[in-house]
Scaffold this active site. Sequence first.
Site, mmCIF file in Angstrom:
data_model
loop_
_atom_site.group_PDB
_atom_site.id
_atom_site.type_symbol
_atom_site.label_atom_id
_atom_site.label_comp_id
_atom_site.label_asym_id
_atom_site.label_seq_id
_atom_site.Cartn_x
_atom_site.Cartn_y
_atom_site.Cartn_z
ATOM 1 N N LYS A 71 112.457 11.675 6.920
ATOM 2 C CA LYS A 71 112.330 12.251 8.264
ATOM 3 C C LYS A 71 113.597 12.008 9.075
ATOM 4 O O LYS A 71 114.079 12.876 9.772
ATOM 5 C CB LYS A 71 111.131 11.606 8.966
ATOM 6 C CG LYS A 71 110.842 12.152 10.342
ATOM 7 C CD LYS A 71 109.706 11.355 10.995
ATOM 8 C CE LYS A 71 109.372 11.875 12.385
ATOM 9 N NZ LYS A 71 108.518 10.925 13.133
ATOM 10 N N GLN A 72 114.073 10.790 9.011
ATOM 11 C CA GLN A 72 115.289 10.464 9.758
ATOM 12 C C GLN A 72 116.042 9.371 9.032
ATOM 13 O O GLN A 72 115.470 8.635 8.238
ATOM 14 C CB GLN A 72 114.960 10.037 11.175
ATOM 15 C CG GLN A 72 114.482 8.596 11.327
ATOM 16 C CD GLN A 72 114.203 8.235 12.780
ATOM 17 O OE1 GLN A 72 113.141 8.495 13.299
ATOM 18 N NE2 GLN A 72 115.169 7.623 13.440
ATOM 19 N N GLU B 277 109.782 7.510 9.082
ATOM 20 C CA GLU B 277 108.316 7.375 9.187
ATOM 21 C C GLU B 277 107.576 8.224 8.157
ATOM 22 O O GLU B 277 106.351 8.265 8.166
ATOM 23 C CB GLU B 277 107.867 7.735 10.605
ATOM 24 C CG GLU B 277 108.319 6.704 11.627
ATOM 25 C CD GLU B 277 108.148 7.167 13.071
ATOM 26 O OE1 GLU B 277 108.178 8.387 13.302
ATOM 27 O OE2 GLU B 277 107.986 6.310 13.958
ATOM 28 N N TRP C 5 112.341 1.884 20.622
ATOM 29 C CA TRP C 5 113.613 1.297 20.173
ATOM 30 C C TRP C 5 114.774 2.259 20.402
ATOM 31 O O TRP C 5 115.936 1.879 20.296
ATOM 32 C CB TRP C 5 113.534 0.837 18.716
ATOM 33 C CG TRP C 5 113.401 1.934 17.684
ATOM 34 C CD1 TRP C 5 112.324 2.733 17.495
ATOM 35 C CD2 TRP C 5 114.374 2.349 16.705
ATOM 36 N NE1 TRP C 5 112.545 3.622 16.465
ATOM 37 C CE2 TRP C 5 113.799 3.399 15.953
ATOM 38 C CE3 TRP C 5 115.662 1.945 16.377
ATOM 39 C CZ2 TRP C 5 114.464 4.051 14.905
ATOM 40 C CZ3 TRP C 5 116.328 2.588 15.329
ATOM 41 C CH2 TRP C 5 115.729 3.626 14.613
ATOM 42 N N ASP C 6 114.446 3.501 20.727
ATOM 43 C CA ASP C 6 115.461 4.495 21.083
ATOM 44 C C ASP C 6 116.441 3.943 22.115
ATOM 45 O O ASP C 6 117.629 4.257 22.102
ATOM 46 C CB ASP C 6 114.797 5.724 21.708
ATOM 47 C CG ASP C 6 113.755 6.378 20.824
ATOM 48 O OD1 ASP C 6 113.172 5.681 19.983
ATOM 49 O OD2 ASP C 6 113.513 7.588 20.993
#
Lengths: 765, 765
Positions: A599-600, A487, A357-358
């Site tokens: 994480k993000q 994640e 999906w980046d």
Amino acid sequence: MKQYLKMDEWNIIEEGFDEDNNEVSEGIFSIGNGYMGQRANFEEIYSGKSLKGNYMAGVYYPDKTRVGWWKNGYPEYFAKVLNSTNWIGIDISIDGEILDLAKCEVKDFVRTLNMKEGYLSRSFVAKLPSGKQVKVDAKRFVSITLKEIGAIKYSITPVNFEGELSILSYLDGDVKNEDSNYDEKFWDEVSKQCDEDGSSLIIKTKKLDFHVCSAMKLDIVKDGKKVDYNHVFIKAEKYVGNSVTLTVKQNEEIVMYKYVCNVTSRDYEIEELLEVCNKNLEKACLKGFETLLKDQAHAWGEKWKQSDIVIEGDVSAQQAIRFNIFQLNQTYTGEDDRLNIGPKGFTGEKYGGGTYWDTEAYCIPFYLSTADTSISRNLLIYRYKQLGKAKENARKLGFTKGALYPMVTMNGEECHNEWEITFEEIHRNGAIAHGIYNYVNYTGDKSYLGQYGLEVLVEISRFWEERVSFAPSKGKYVMLGVTGPNEYENNSNNNWYTNRIACWTLEYTSKVIDYLKNNEDQRYLELAQILGLKEEEISKWQDIIKNMYYPVDAELGIFLQQDGYMDKEQILVKDLDPKHLPLNQKWSWDRILRSCFIKQADVLQGLYFLQDEYDLDTIRRNFEFYEPRTVHESSLSPCVHSILASKLGNQEKAYEMYLRTARLDLDNYNDDTKDGCHITSMAGSWMSIVEGFGGMRVEDGKLILNPFIPEKWGSFSFKIMFRGNLLKVNIKKHKVIITSENKKLITLSVNGKDYTTENEIEVLS
Amino acid sequence: MKQYLKMDEWNIIEEGFDEDNNEVSEGIFSIGNGYMGQRANFEEIYSGKSLKGNYMAGVYYPDKTRVGWWKNGYPEYFAKVLNSTNWIGIDISIDGEILDLAKCEVKDFVRTLNMKEGYLSRSFVAKLPSGKQVKVDAKRFVSITLKEIGAIKYSITPVNFEGELSILSYLDGDVKNEDSNYDEKFWDEVSKQCDEDGSSLIIKTKKLDFHVCSAMKLDIVKDGKKVDYNHVFIKAEKYVGNSVTLTVKQNEEIVMYKYVCNVTSRDYEIEELLEVCNKNLEKACLKGFETLLKDQAHAWGEKWKQSDIVIEGDVSAQQAIRFNIFQLNQTYTGEDDRLNIGPKGFTGEKYGGGTYWDTEAYCIPFYLSTADTSISRNLLIYRYKQLGKAKENARKLGFTKGALYPMVTMNGEECHNEWEITFEEIHRNGAIAHGIYNYVNYTGDKSYLGQYGLEVLVEISRFWEERVSFAPSKGKYVMLGVTGPNEYENNSNNNWYTNRIACWTLEYTSKVIDYLKNNEDQRYLELAQILGLKEEEISKWQDIIKNMYYPVDAELGIFLQQDGYMDKEQILVKDLDPKHLPLNQKWSWDRILRSCFIKQADVLQGLYFLQDEYDLDTIRRNFEFYEPRTVHESSLSPCVHSILASKLGNQEKAYEMYLRTARLDLDNYNDDTKDGCHITSMAGSWMSIVEGFGGMRVEDGKLILNPFIPEKWGSFSFKIMFRGNLLKVNIKKHKVIITSENKKLITLSVNGKDYTTENEIEVLS
């Protein structure tokens, strides 16, 4: 984190040879042209630590899925970007002694990636165990004007001896992937030639039958003149080599030019591969190395004209952003709509070279602004073409309708196999829908919606419709068992981002339906027929939009990442002993999962995507809550934080996060650059400057800028393509100058005020 | 589900040969003696589907962990029960033609597992491709009186020919595990002998150095007389064989007796293995097959005296319970306190032969009632000895104190590698604590607490203390990120069962501390010192007990399996199209996870364990809510339901669930018996009758019975050992007769009324 590279505005420079850095450098100094690429392996044999990598875009291998415990629904294979024929190989021996930097004393070692002109060079003096010293200068590139061509200039000078110099130049298809299961090799030989008439090798993959044909031609020059020499032809399994032995004198420079052409069955019939290859090679040789290199420099100049960002007063930031833009342009050119952007590009094997999906979330904005519209359109069409497979994928998981795009893919099929990712990280579907929105919003190309967009949007919407469930306990729709962008949480319920992006998809799809009904009624009827679209489903979507459950903390005034997030022990990253970082190397998985650490960007990812829908205070409250809990152990995290910090006026945080995203690989922040560079997050670095510092966005067809300049910088400027205009935006301390480089009329808003020009706007700030 | 076995009260009988059933039969007809065991592979070569299995208890292999995506905290290895030397091998050829049932026409095939006397037999007439017919009768057992001895009687009769009969009897250590990674073999040869002086083979494992020494002796008998014959000695890598060729006449029976001794370095010094082996073999041969078999029958008779359950009027139920008891007794005898009970015993490789929480939750109740107290005590001590490793395991996962017992283990180290199980299925720790309670409650042996119990209890309590966290949002302690017994939910928050068993551990540990303070004050002080036990931690436990959060649905009056369970779409198993079952074969993992369906008792497991704490109405409400949502795709599920259904007076459901647990393998309910039998759940079958139908429990040292009789049964009786008493409980339609078989005084309660006797009690019902 380790900083060993020299600061320079246009070059990446490694001075001095340290074996421990070699694999990291192999990643960083990678070269590519969208069609092929390679890690910065040495030409000559090297017995030290090295990850060999020569990649042909789109040539992959469906290696059997490896898993400890099989779960129903796992894909049959994990696709791997293929390490292909090593075409750079030039082995050197002197009086029988092999030049191998792992076994020499290496002096004056310099490795340079020239980003302005697009080539890799390396020079050193090696003292062999015998005491003989040899000076080497090597330069190579993969051409962006003749994409199938690679060229190497390899010069050798005896420093302190005379003797017999052997140069063995070869094509070696007997290569392997480090990440292959069971150490299997993926290539079979098809044919080879190695004689007076030329050297070539055709290999093919054991599955899928990709053929790669490589041919090489060599010139040896001494004193500026071509030398006639006696070949020794060497043939082995999947290998051809030409060996030449020359008597050399002290300080006499011998230059080998190696020209290689690589073509594949993706572009040509198998029968014509060799002929095409030889013909192209002929053409390249006629031009010769220096002309090819001049063409290369010129072509890169053109690219930079469209996409360069200039930063004054901060070499580190300048080098970093050029490196990011350079690597992106090396990875994907948009010419081949069967291709996409692997997270490592041509710089390593990790993540198998698949599409994530980046692409939609990070890369499309970059290509929208720095390249022709057709490039990002091709990236969308890539997904359109895979819609059938995405529908199959949803069926495999038990859905009766809709499409679930894979987490990782080569050809539309899922090829990742962790249940918490493969089956649960479904927010990717929303990003793919959002990519369509982004494209149409930026380009104004609404024709895409009727032509391709709606089909994808409807099938994704149908997936969301079936994926949510109604919870009588809440009187709301819920989404259970998902993994959000963060994640470090798995199988959570009501991930705010996923719920939101799902509903956003339903909203946008509904709007697109209305648009087509009103503006392309014939096409709409046709599409409604093709899709079997029913009014009931559209109204079901409205019901879901109206009654979706979103977890919030009313007291804090924030969206909750997921149900129960506030039940976690709340600790801030700054209060964590740094010895625990990075968590993914220091903590067991369960500890990570039950911690509050992120994480993000997750909620913040949603607020970034949908920033027009939320007021600044809402964004600020959420930013201030989540940012201190985020460890940025995904490369995709800092850029989103940088952009939002810019929006919130937190310039210091914006700058800190910019450096973190832009220098991620150069400074090896997460100690993982040896696997290759984080290509897709490089687009996030670009976004951090253009959307963040530049405050660029597009609303109702109008380009909007709200720039500021980081304290440390004297000025900065970036280029953007916007609806036929090539604009240079130059931000100085108290002034913004916007120049239409192709002199087209444009109205845009700067700091809240509209300006119209076909030349230059100067705004004092 | 497939029923092909004949109903019989004392035997498992397969009539007629169907290749497709062979692997299932190999599992079901397995034989073992706690020390060694094997699948019912054929003696002669068989080229059809077969899973070869010869196992030596405690001999395992730490095979490298295989996983698609590594997570921090995974164990380095996955332990595998080792397929060891094939000692049953007897290859037959007739005039050079090989007897291989996969290539013959097989008539009159009968395979029988004689459970009364403890042997496996097989007879058939095979028509070879040449047309020659040969009749074979084979019988074998592993001795329970001489545990290292196995014996085979293999008789061959030419039906329609005379000719040359070759019998090749061998020991083959060149075997592999089906579940080995990369098809690696785990054994190396140490030495072998094969000559006039005897045949023996020593092999050792490539890791851990387990040595297995096997020796064989052969007799051939014709017309009741030993035949002298010419050996041909065959040696190969990890293989020794003796071949004999005889001229045979039609209808002349040739009988081969093969005696084997297997010893391992677990019990003897490596240097003495061969000598011990030969000595024991000598002893066995002196006795001879028929005497050994008589001893076997007698010894099994003694076992049955203690553990038999007799059911009148229901052959299917009778056969099943005897099969369950037989397999349990074949698997574990309790003589070796280094051993435990693998879920497949000696019947297959699956689950690697490791120890699970099954032992405490299911097996200990069985051994408590059917064997000497020392047996279950040994099972507890097994965990006591592994306390150090359990503490290390907790440290590896980041806990600063306490012990987390592994999910699966051979020697105390974790060897399972799915994060949602390994790291999250921590309720196992509670079951291990509950095992101690169960043992002390049943036996009255409180000395165990001071001697071993408290140390384990305190370390487990400390784990729980650190594993819970305080959620200010709830003002309660919570437990995040766990997997309960129902493995169809992962990473859930506040699993009711886990929260409850954690607090129960804290409660019980506190009680044990009080008991020791009051009754063994010196030992208590010593233990408090060893454990560094502080009053603050004990009072912290009280705080957790008081303030633990338990999810409930107040309206339904039930405990909620975990946070958010009621947000799931609520569907009953009966309303699910049967084509979806079993879910674990038909649905993708994500679909299973977000469904409400339950793999095995979860809340109900807690209500079973702690039934004294909950009133019948509470149990009923929960049972009626959860049972219809349970698919019983774990073998451990039906028994708990059967017992609770009995308690609730739901006799029909109790009987249905009894058959499901007891005939699970015989009827191959879940289509997985070919991997081996579900040994640990067999204890649950026993519990279904004794604790369920018999209503047996122990309260304050008193034995309590509340029996009923399933409608279909004429009567049933079971034996229990209780504090020195061997009781026979015989339940007839309107009468319960309890006999003290060893004439010891006992006071017990039947249907709520106390009786004292040293002879027999008759209670009308």
